[in-house]
Scaffold this active site. Structure first.
Site, short mmCIF file in Angstrom:
data_model
loop_
_atom_site.label_atom_id
_atom_site.label_comp_id
_atom_site.label_asym_id
_atom_site.label_seq_id
_atom_site.Cartn_x
_atom_site.Cartn_y
_atom_site.Cartn_z
N LYS A 95 0.18 32.67 60.73
CA LYS A 95 -0.21 32.97 59.36
C LYS A 95 0.54 32.00 58.45
CE LYS A 95 -2.75 36.15 57.17
NZ LYS A 95 -4.05 36.67 57.59
N GLY A 197 -12.42 44.55 46.77
CA GLY A 197 -12.54 43.11 46.62
C GLY A 197 -13.42 42.53 47.71
N LYS A 198 -12.95 41.46 48.35
CA LYS A 198 -13.75 40.74 49.35
C LYS A 198 -14.31 41.67 50.43
CE LYS A 198 -11.46 36.19 49.42
NZ LYS A 198 -10.72 35.27 50.32
N VAL A 199 -13.43 42.43 51.05
CA VAL A 199 -13.83 43.28 52.17
C VAL A 199 -14.32 44.64 51.69
CG1 VAL A 199 -13.01 44.46 54.25
CG2 VAL A 199 -12.28 42.11 53.76
N HIS A 201 -15.75 45.84 48.99
CA HIS A 201 -17.07 46.05 48.40
C HIS A 201 -18.17 45.92 49.44
CE1 HIS A 201 -17.94 41.66 48.24
NE2 HIS A 201 -19.19 42.03 48.00
#
Length: 373
Positions: A95, A197-199, A201
């Site tokens: 990461k 957010g990204k995931v 929704h």
């Protein structure tokens, strides 16, 4: 930037690597990256390459201190090793974090400087998107490095990895519903989603389509507004405390890590926890608290592995149908973990860790078998 983050190395363009013997938490390599002209201050952590090159996204976030950034990247890189192992990928765990406000500090020069550091690792680490970075950013990073995934479709990439992340979380939730209520559908269940957010929704979309009732919260009012424009039937509560104390069947943490602390577990009314956030357990022992309360926890790195499945497919030439098919297996993997946990009388998080560690050990040792050219 330097006032906010005074502990960073000031040597421009050089990685600061503590070395294998001094890396914390069993990590193979931790590299501190600094390029003062572009404002780049980053940390790349490689936890394990037992199964192959380390793969994990790049988080761009305004950490309060170097120690906070380091703690996050160490935890996230370790989780990626377990995630990639459980997803059946021949990839290790790594990461990276870039310290700063992406809305203010992100630039072409900074991203390309970061790409140079990724390239300098010679393929030990593949990067991708995470919080604060997007496929378009990876296209820029890729101008300086070959070891980049999660690029835009225009450049042969997988695009937005949240597509299969959310799909995988939904598959894990179906497995949890089957284990808890004997039905793989969430129809009629009330699901609380923290973070849209990204995931989050996209997960809401799967749940609405399946007939679930959805209640959400998010610190970003704009995210709530965008979601309500798509799904006006969604209920909104003020914050995480209100969400977890409400009458929900499933709690889905989809924001940052550490959502499941002592206070949250104590007030949680859901029977299932299954979400897209990384490192949901605030500290060791939370998994037992959940089990003691009869709450089924779907290990985060198992159910949210759809994204890494999506971007890893890019390494051999991206095919969405192939990636989606592999992400569908998250349902079976999650169900297997629940079965093993019940048979061995351990929390699902412990069962998942054991399976991941077994694969890293059994498959990783094969690299010791010498092959001639």
């Amino acid at each position: 930037m330097t006032d906010v983050f005074p502990g960073l190395p000031k040597t421009s363009g050089q990685p600061r690597n503590p070395g294998a013997n001094s890396t914390p938490n069993g990590h193979e390599q931790v590299v501190f990256c600094s390029d003062e002209r572009s404002g780049l201050y980053a940390i790349i952590a490689i936890y394990s390459t037992a199964l192959g090159p380390a793969l994990g996204g790049t988080r761009f976030y305004p950490y309060e201190s170097e120690s906070a950034a380091l703690a996050d990247v160490l935890n996230l890189s370790r989780a990626m090793a377990y995630k990639n192992a459980m997803a059946g990928l021949d990839l290790g765990g790594g990461k990276a974090v870039i310290i700063g406000d992406p809305s203010r500090d992100k630039s072409e020069a900074l991203l390309r400087a970061y790409g140079r550091f990724v390239q300098s690792l010679g393929g030990r680490y593949y990067t991708a998107c995470d919080v604060g970075t997007y496929s378009e950013d990876m296209d820029i990073v890729a101008r300086e490095s070959r070891y980049v995934t999660g690029r835009t479709p225009a450049h042969g990439g997988a695009g937005d990895s949240s597509i299969l992340t959310a799909y995988g979380v939904y598959q894990g939730m179906r497995a949890a519903a089957d284990h808890t209520w004997g039905a793989t559908s969430l129809s009629g269940r009330r699901v609380g989603v923290e973070g849209v957010g990204k995931v989050g929704h996209r997960l809401v979309g799967h749940l609405i389509e399946d007939g679930a009732e959805v209640v959400v919260c998010d610190v970003d009012e704009r995210a709530i507004e965008r979601l309500r424009a798509l799904y006006p039937q969604v209920e909104v509560v003020d914050d995480q405390a209100a969400l977890t104390a409400s009458d929900i069947d499933v709690y889905a943490p989809c924001a940052l890590g550490g959502a499941l602390d002592d206070d949250t577990v104590a007030r949680l009314r859901a029977k299932v926890v299954c979400g897209g956030a990384n490192n949901q357990l605030a500290h060791a022992g939370v998994e037992k608290q959940l089990a003691d309360r009869g709450i089924l926890y779907a290990p985060d790195y198992v159910v949210n592995s759809g994204g890494v499945i999506q971007v890893s497919d890019e390494i051999e030439g991206f095919d969405m149908d192939r990636a989606r098919s592999k992400a569908s297996q998250i349902f079976d993997i999650t169900r297997r973990i629940f079965t093993i946990a019940a048979e061995e009388d351990v929390p699902p998080a412990v069962a998942a860790d054991r399976l991941a560690e077994r694969r890293m050990s059994e498959v990783g040792r094969l690299r010791g078998i010498w092959l001639s050219n």
